[in-house]
Scaffold this motif. Structure first.
Motif, PDB file in Angstrom:
ATOM      1  N   ALA A 128       2.334  40.571  72.547  1.00 31.77           N
ATOM      2  CA  ALA A 128       3.123  41.049  71.421  1.00 31.77           C
ATOM      3  C   ALA A 128       2.655  42.429  70.987  1.00 31.77           C
ATOM      4  CB  ALA A 128       3.010  40.072  70.245  1.00 31.77           C
ATOM      5  N   ALA A 129       3.559  43.143  70.303  1.00 32.34           N
ATOM      6  CA  ALA A 129       3.257  44.455  69.745  1.00 32.34           C
ATOM      7  C   ALA A 129       3.886  44.542  68.363  1.00 32.34           C
ATOM      8  CB  ALA A 129       3.810  45.560  70.640  1.00 32.34           C
ATOM      9  N   ALA A 130       3.109  44.980  67.364  1.00 36.25           N
ATOM     10  CA  ALA A 130       3.598  45.100  65.995  1.00 36.25           C
ATOM     11  C   ALA A 130       3.957  46.553  65.724  1.00 36.25           C
ATOM     12  CB  ALA A 130       2.546  44.619  65.014  1.00 36.25           C
ATOM     13  N   LEU A 131       5.161  46.778  65.162  1.00 34.15           N
ATOM     14  CA  LEU A 131       5.621  48.114  64.801  1.00 34.15           C
ATOM     15  C   LEU A 131       5.853  48.172  63.312  1.00 34.15           C
ATOM     16  CD1 LEU A 131       6.461  47.916  67.919  1.00 34.15           C
ATOM     17  CD2 LEU A 131       8.020  49.732  67.360  1.00 34.15           C
ATOM     18  N   GLY A 132       5.539  49.322  62.702  1.00 28.82           N
ATOM     19  CA  GLY A 132       5.733  49.510  61.275  1.00 28.82           C
ATOM     20  C   GLY A 132       5.982  50.967  60.964  1.00 28.82           C
ATOM     21  N   ALA A 133       6.079  51.259  59.638  1.00 31.06           N
ATOM     22  CA  ALA A 133       6.383  52.616  59.197  1.00 31.06           C
ATOM     23  C   ALA A 133       5.209  53.559  59.435  1.00 31.06           C
ATOM     24  CB  ALA A 133       6.777  52.616  57.735  1.00 31.06           C
ATOM     25  N   SER A 134       3.982  53.070  59.257  1.00 27.62           N
ATOM     26  CA  SER A 134       2.791  53.892  59.505  1.00 27.62           C
ATOM     27  C   SER A 134       1.676  52.982  59.983  1.00 27.62           C
ATOM     28  CB  SER A 134       2.371  54.644  58.239  1.00 27.62           C
ATOM     29  OG  SER A 134       1.924  53.723  57.261  1.00 27.62           O
ATOM     30  N   ALA A 135       0.564  53.594  60.385  1.00 28.60           N
ATOM     31  CA  ALA A 135      -0.535  52.803  60.941  1.00 28.60           C
ATOM     32  C   ALA A 135      -1.154  51.881  59.910  1.00 28.60           C
ATOM     33  CB  ALA A 135      -1.597  53.732  61.525  1.00 28.60           C
ATOM     34  N   GLY A 136      -1.162  52.254  58.618  1.00 30.91           N
ATOM     35  CA  GLY A 136      -1.798  51.426  57.587  1.00 30.91           C
ATOM     36  C   GLY A 136      -0.851  50.501  56.854  1.00 30.91           C
ATOM     37  N   SER A 137       0.444  50.605  57.054  1.00 29.15           N
ATOM     38  CA  SER A 137       1.408  49.776  56.313  1.00 29.15           C
ATOM     39  C   SER A 137       1.576  48.416  56.977  1.00 29.15           C
ATOM     40  CB  SER A 137       2.756  50.502  56.239  1.00 29.15           C
ATOM     41  OG  SER A 137       3.328  50.586  57.524  1.00 29.15           O
ATOM     42  N   ALA A 138       2.353  47.580  56.312  1.00 24.23           N
ATOM     43  CA  ALA A 138       2.644  46.256  56.863  1.00 24.23           C
ATOM     44  C   ALA A 138       3.598  46.400  58.045  1.00 24.23           C
ATOM     45  CB  ALA A 138       3.276  45.371  55.794  1.00 24.23           C
ATOM     46  N   ALA A 139       3.497  45.456  58.967  1.00 22.32           N
ATOM     47  CA  ALA A 139       4.345  45.499  60.158  1.00 22.32           C
ATOM     48  C   ALA A 139       5.789  45.213  59.782  1.00 22.32           C
ATOM     49  CB  ALA A 139       3.863  44.497  61.187  1.00 22.32           C
ATOM     50  N   ALA A 140       6.715  46.052  60.240  1.00 23.68           N
ATOM     51  CA  ALA A 140       8.132  45.843  59.977  1.00 23.68           C
ATOM     52  C   ALA A 140       8.666  44.716  60.853  1.00 23.68           C
ATOM     53  CB  ALA A 140       8.911  47.136  60.231  1.00 23.68           C
ATOM     54  N   PHE A 141       8.235  44.680  62.106  1.00 17.66           N
ATOM     55  CA  PHE A 141       8.630  43.607  63.010  1.00 17.66           C
ATOM     56  C   PHE A 141       7.658  43.566  64.174  1.00 17.66           C
ATOM     57  CE2 PHE A 141      11.142  47.361  63.904  1.00 17.66           C
ATOM     58  CZ  PHE A 141      10.944  47.550  65.260  1.00 17.66           C
TER      59      PHE A 141
END
Length: 163
Positions: A128-141
């Motif tokens: 799996a790979a987690a993507l988000g708005a920035s490296a420190g924010s919560a994962a968007a999906f």
């Protein structure tokens, strides 16, 4: 039996002839070398040769890509833009993910790299790979690798009867 007397001048004459032949060969070699055209193209430099870009499809197959796109949990419209095709991760959740964006050929992305506008690869797991708005924010999906069916052992088909 007596051995006929060999004159001591034959070894000296043979050595002199060999020395003159060597000198003549040297003169011919250097004469041809100097008479050659000087405008011959130089060989290309070895250190400056560009390396071929890796084939994304070959990298995807090597990482176990399956032709079906991965499904995402949250924000289906944004998650449908991405397809996770391979993951190389260690215990610290660092590594590289092979991700295809908007149906383009897949490219490798390191943890912390911008995958697309507004999306950063935050962390990796085994599949799996987690993507988000920035490296420190919560994962968007989270993108998941498609599961591969288990190999099944089937008995071989019987041979047709021979007449």
């Amino acid at each position: 039996m007596s051995v006929p007397y060999a004159s001591p001048r034959w070894p000296a004459a043979a050595a002199t002839t060999a020395l003159w032949a060597l000198a003549a060969a040297s003169v011919v070699f250097w004469g041809l070398r100097l008479a050659a055209p000087a405008d011959a193209p130089a060989p290309p430099p070895v250190a400056g040769t560009p390396q071929a870009a890796p084939d994304p499809a070959a990298v995807a197959r090597m990482l176990g890509a399956v032709s079906t796109p991965a499904a995402a949990a949250a924000t289906p419209e944004a998650a449908s833009r991405f397809a996770l095709l391979g993951v190389v991760a260690d215990a610290d959740q660092r590594g590289v993910a092979l991700i295809a964006v908007d149906g383009k050929p897949p490219r490798p992305f390191r943890v912390g790299a911008t995958v697309a506008d507004g999306y950063v690869l935050q962390s990796l797991e085994a599949r799996a790979a987690a993507l988000g708005a920035s490296a420190g924010s919560a994962a968007a999906f989270t993108l998941q690798l498609p599961t591969r069916p288990l190999a099944t052992m089937t008995p071989p088909a019987p041979l047709p009867p021979q007449n």
